[in-house]
Design an enzyme around this catalytic site. Structure first.
Site, PDB file in Angstrom:
ATOM      1  N   ASP A 156       0.840  -1.197   0.000  1.00  0.00           N
ATOM      2  CA  ASP A 156       0.000   0.000   0.000  1.00  0.00           C
ATOM      3  C   ASP A 156       0.875   1.247   0.000  1.00  0.00           C
ATOM      4  OD1 ASP A 156      -2.283   1.575   0.168  1.00  0.00           O
ATOM      5  OD2 ASP A 156      -3.106   0.527   1.900  1.00  0.00           O
ATOM      6  N   ASP A 189     -11.134   1.929  -2.439  1.00  0.00           N
ATOM      7  CA  ASP A 189     -11.619   1.577  -1.099  1.00  0.00           C
ATOM      8  C   ASP A 189     -13.138   1.533  -1.049  1.00  0.00           C
ATOM      9  OD1 ASP A 189      -9.179   1.190   0.022  1.00  0.00           O
ATOM     10  OD2 ASP A 189      -8.994   3.199   0.869  1.00  0.00           O
TER      11      ASP A 189
END
Ligand code: GLA
Length: 714
Positions: free
Chosen positions: A449, A518
């Protein structure tokens, strides 16, 4: 096709793109080569060149700042403060390279110690053309060479009466929204100044004359393979002519080139298709599979990810419970997301302290992963190697390791800063702990990430060369990823940057798939997946089924709809399985089993967007691989009256017979409704179509179907 023209009087060369379009036979190519370049009039004069204007550089492969030019410079270099290049021809070398044909055109400044190499590759098994540029300070003098723009290449779009573009914009939790419009006369700039690709734009564009649609028409597309800051400028000149130039860095970034050194740009690629946006997308998908992805042919496993289920509260008990349910459902890989390390109980601390959380995981991760493996699952972990929390042992020990500028604040975003990966000590530290983690825990999977774009990005110790961070950070991220892959060839890596903030053809050289957003709401996902699919194949698109109501948008949707949307890419599960009912767990198991029967086709087949408005109105997407045809049909609004009702399939064999193996209607013989086991001519399915139950305007919201057809042998 190129044209290299030297002007002996001025001792200067111009390298122009002469032709970019459908493949030509060799005799047609010879004929075309004899014609004047696209913009030249029969008398040989260039595009509207007058005493007052000089737009001809629009066709150059890398128009420099210098000479009679004032268009967008793809290369801007100052030597001892003189910002102008005058290049002469040195050589052109063509040679085969790894299944491609490569050409290097070397140019050199008439006076200054600057050499420019324009490189390109064409592939026998792909419609993409790849280009890049190298600038060298060839020494012999200690002249200061400063680069303020180095694009990978400029692409001239052949003359048309008008020009339209397609591209994507976005935001966090709303990535990859398709936008289209008429190309304005002027300069249209898509860019990222964030040190990562960014959510707000993506480095690709498609251009047509306004008549192309999903299935028909000529489309020219350009995409940049780079995961840091970037800039793509499309110019439409008032005199006619469109060009797209793209490269790394953004406005203001400067790069000094010491004597005897060089800088090489990332690749920019161009794809042409006469089969509309669908055709150009499939050409991109093919190229990504054949020449970009590191392990394209691997089937991506069905994974479970803990993020939406347990957030930061990762404990042995919570993870094992989830793993048991996941394994029983047919999940193949269990990934523990954020929260497993340092003293990370929220997003305020511990990035940089990559050892198991002492309180929540007192026995570490080894035993837990052994238990998870014993359930038949592979294991993976979330990491954010470039992130550092000011509240971390790492930052306390190495406050100089972050991107920073002397005398300037270090502002936090998500309570964190960015480690300066351009530094070799940081790069080596990152590889060392990642390698150890993967080795000691026998990890099968990493989710890498990057949640914090660059700001106040400098490297004080480098004084005049601080802007190198904008380029070398990304290069060293690539290098750590590559080292990990070399050392652990079985390892699969998922790219992520607060959702889809780092998706591009650059990161896909080192990762197997990316986390697109997300936002896991299936309706919002449909529009995002639609935009995503314009360049990137389904095999790189992670998609989780999460809870209802959705954690991000609060929408209630049926499990089946959530599954069918996630099945359009690499299916994963991200819901809190601890709260799913036995009926839901069972239904999920059935849908996962179904996915496994079609995933090769979805992940490796040809994808056809069958129209409709994904996420808004009825829509469908089709995948074909060998004899299997998979169709996913959606309708978010049960009561939409306006249609369509009939769905015409595509890319089938007209003369073949297809049998419905999954998802057919079992009962009432509605014309066009496919009964399981029924057989249909390819031509009927394409010319007349099918009538999906989910598209009837008489049902509940969020209806969907998975339909699978098998082509029968002659
Ligand atoms: C980012 C990612 C999420 C999750 C969180 C963890 O937002 O996109 O999937 O991993 O970080 O902090």
């Amino acid at each position: 096709m190129l044209e290299i023209e030297t002007d002996p009087q001025r001792d200067e060369v111009t390298v122009r793109q002469k032709y970019w379009g459908p493949r030509l036979s060799s005799s047609a190519a010879r004929e075309a080569a004899a014609l004047p370049a696209g913009s030249a009039t029969p008398s040989g004069a260039r595009r509207h060149v007058t005493s007052f204007s000089q737009p001809a550089e629009i066709e150059e492969l890398l128009p420099v700042d210098g000479g009679l030019r004032w268009g967008v410079p793809a290369l801007q270099v100052s030597v001892d403060g003189i910002r102008s290049l005058e290049l002469r021809f040195v050589s052109a070398d063509a040679y085969p390279e790894n299944g491609s044909d490569r050409l290097d055109i070397t140019l050199q400044d008439r006076v200054f110690p600057v050499e420019v190499v324009l490189s390109m590759r064409v592939f026998a098994d792909s419609d993409a053309i790849e280009r890049w540029a190298t600038v060298r300070h060839h020494g012999g003098s200690d002249a200061t060479v400063e680069i303020t723009r180095l694009d990978s290449g400029s692409w001239f779009i052949p003359d048309a009466a008008d020009y339209h573009y397609r591209a994507v914009f976005g935001a966090w939790a709303e990535e990859n929204q398709l936008q289209r419009g008429r190309l304005p006369v002027g300069e249209l700039v898509f860019t990222s100044r964030q040190g990562i690709t960014g959510h707000h734009a993506n480095p690709w564009i498609m251009i047509d004359d306004g008549s192309a649609d999903e299935r028909y028409g000529e489309v020219w597309s350009v995409a940049l393979a780079w995961s840091g800051s970037w800039r793509m400028t499309t110019t439409r000149r008032p005199e006619g002519g469109v060009a797209v130039t793209a490269g790394f860095g953004h406005d203001g970034v400067r790069w000094n080139l010491p004597p005897n050194s060089e800088i090489c740009s990332p690749a920019v690629l161009g794809v042409y298709s006469a089969a509309g946006t669908g055709g150009v997308s499939r050409a991109w998908h093919r190229h990504v599979r054949r020449h970009v992805l590191p392990a394209a042919d691997r089937d991506r496993p069905v994974l479970f990810n803990s993020w939406e289920a347990t957030g930061f509260t990762v404990t042995e008990a919570t993870q094992l419970k989830l793993a048991r349910r996941a394994a029983a459902m047919g999940v193949e890989l269990f990934v523990i997301d954020d929260g497993w390390f340092g003293k990370r109980d929220d997003d305020r601390s511990s990035l940089g302290d990559w050892r198991p959380h002492a309180l929540r995981l007192p026995n570490g991760l080894s035993d837990l992963f052994d238990d998870i493996r014993a359930l038949g699952l592979k294991v993976g972990l979330w990491v954010e190697p470039e992130g550092v929390s000011p509240d971390s042992d790492l930052y306390r020990a190495h406050p100089d390791w972050v991107l920073n500028l002397s005398h300037r604040r270090r502002d936090y975003k998500r309570h964190q800063l960015v480690l300066n990966f351009a530094r070799h000590d940081v790069r080596d530290w990152a590889f060392e702990w990642l390698d150890k983690l993967v080795t000691e825990l026998s990890l099968d999977y990493l989710k890498w990430d990057m949640n914090r774009p660059f700001t106040q990005a400098g490297w004080p110790e480098q004084e005049q060369a601080q802007d190198r961070v904008w380029i070398e950070h990304t290069r060293n991220v690539y290098s750590v990823l590559q080292q990990l892959r070399t050392r652990h060839p079985h390892l699969q890596i998922e790219g992520c940057a607060a959702g889809g903030g780092r998706l591009d053809l650059g990161i896909l050289r080192y990762t197997d798939q990316v986390w697109p957003s997300d936002n896991t709401d299936p309706v919002d996902r449909q529009t995002a997946q639609h935009g995503f699919s314009h360049i990137y194949p389904a095999s790189v698109m992670s998609a989780w089924v999460t809870d209802s109501p959705n954690a991000n948008v609060g929408r209630h949707t049926p499990l089946r709809y959530r599954f069918h949307v996630a099945m359009a890419g690499v299916l994963g599960i991200g819901g809190d399985l601890a709260t799913w009912s036995p009926a839901e767990l069972e239904e999920a198991g059935t849908l996962i089993a179904q996915y496994k029967t079609v995933r090769r086709t979805i992940q490796h087949g040809s994808q056809y967007r069958l129209g409709g408005r994904p996420g808004a109105l009825p829509s469908a997407v089709q995948y074909v691989l060998n004899d299997q045809v998979v169709v996913l049909v959606y309708n978010p609004h049960g009561n939409v009256k306006s249609g369509p009702r009939w769905l015409r399939l595509t890319a089938l064999d007209h003369n073949a017979t297809y049998e419905v193996t999954t998802g057919g209607d079992t009962g009432d013989c509605v014309p066009g409704r496919l009964a399981n086991g029924s057989r249909w001519h390819g031509s009927t399915l394409m010319a007349v179509g099918i009538r999906p139950a989910a598209w009837e305007p008489i049902g509940e919201d969020y209806r969907s179907d998975l339909i699978v057809l098998q082509k029968l042998p002659d």
